[in-house]
Design a protein around this motif. Structure first.
Motif, short mmCIF file in Angstrom:
data_model
loop_
_atom_site.label_atom_id
_atom_site.label_comp_id
_atom_site.label_asym_id
_atom_site.label_seq_id
_atom_site.Cartn_x
_atom_site.Cartn_y
_atom_site.Cartn_z
N ASN A 181 0.83 -1.21 0.00
CA ASN A 181 0.00 0.00 0.00
C ASN A 181 0.86 1.26 0.00
OD1 ASN A 181 -2.22 -1.66 0.19
ND2 ASN A 181 -2.67 -1.17 2.34
N PRO A 201 -3.64 0.78 -5.68
CA PRO A 201 -3.88 -0.53 -5.09
C PRO A 201 -4.84 -1.34 -5.96
CG PRO A 201 -4.92 1.21 -3.78
CD PRO A 201 -4.20 1.88 -4.89
N ASN A 229 -8.41 -4.40 4.64
CA ASN A 229 -7.66 -3.52 3.73
C ASN A 229 -8.59 -2.90 2.69
OD1 ASN A 229 -5.01 -2.47 3.08
ND2 ASN A 229 -5.13 -3.63 1.17
#
Length: 274
Positions: A181, A201, A229
């Motif tokens: 990330n 991402p 996430n």
């Protein structure tokens, strides 16, 4: 700064079919040589067949593709025998054509991941229609950009095999969690000359949860990124479960497992959206 090493190289000669492991690869602005150079077109709808809509296309992940010696592709069925368009059409219940050129405005259907988690892989859930390759050069059947990277730290965090996320590069890293990330908007150098810009991402769809050849279904491969996430890949998009990152190629090069991966400074991303 050295942040890891290339652990595995993989390519997927036909979109949404299983891929092949490589001992070395040439990479240029169009990505890893031979990667996603072909796709199966749903003749009725004109859309590219993709396991992102598992109700229709999960069965594609029972077949594998490899680059043939003549530059074409060899498709192998679950029985280990060679397969062609006719067999794939019969197995999937829709007429398919193997194509090597991306039609203008080519699209795929993507099942909404939260709906898949709520109702199951086989359920008829809402889909979105997405254009292919918005940050990739012309040609090829990339979802977004020409390279997809994932780290061993992310795979450890989700407890799933790399094959489920269909990366080109698996990078062995230290640290816990979704370490890539922090690479978004920055440059990587890999091996002697390859230079990449990490652009966004990677949003995850239903695909990691599906059966991949001998690998069984694993809902956690999607559920854990959805819980741990969730990121906004691009301005204007909602938060989505993510794992891995997309990258564009700034300078070509040859790479192989063991090559060092180095992180450079912040650079403007410059993602081409149209």
């Amino acid at each position: 700064m050295l942040i890891g090493r290339v652990e595995r190289l993989r390519r997927y000669p036909v979109k949404s079919l299983l891929g092949e492991e490589l001992s070395a690869a040439e990479v240029d602005e169009r990505g890893l040589a031979g990667d996603r150079g072909r796709a199966l077109l749903d003749v009725e709808t004109g859309r590219v067949a993709s396991a992102k809509n598992p109700r229709l296309w999960a069965g594609l992940l029972r077949y594998s593709a490899a680059v043939a010696t003549d530059g074409g592709v060899a498709i192998t069925g679950p029985d280990g025998c060679e397969a062609d368009e006719a067999e794939l059409s019969e197995a999937l219940g829709r007429k398919l054509a193997l194509i090597a050129e991306r039609p203008p405005g080519a699209t795929v259907e993507r099942a909404v991941p939260e709906e898949v988690l709520a109702h199951g892989i086989a359920a008829e859930v809402p889909v979105t229609v997405n254009e292919l390759g918005r940050a990739a050069p012309e040609g090829g059947f990339f979802d977004f950009a020409p390279l997809h990277l994932i780290t061993s730290s992310t795979l450890a965090a989700v407890g799933a095999e790399a094959e489920r996320y269909r990366p080109n590069l698996v990078i062995r890293t230290e640290g816990e969690g979704f370490v890539e990330n922090a690479w978004v908007g920055r440059e990587l150098t890999i091996g002697p000359t390859l230079r990449l810009r990490v652009v966004v991402p990677t949003p995850r769809c239903a695909v990691p949860a599906l059966r991949h050849g001998p690998l069984p279904r694993r809902t956690e491969a999607l559920r854990i990124p959805a819980e741990r996430n969730r990121l906004v890949p691009l301005e204007g998009m909602p938060e989505l479960p993510c794992a891995g990152v997309y990258a564009q190629v700034l300078a070509p090069g040859r790479i192989e497992p063991g090559d060092g991966v180095r992180l450079a400074g912040v650079r403007p991303i410059g993602v081409r959206l149209n």
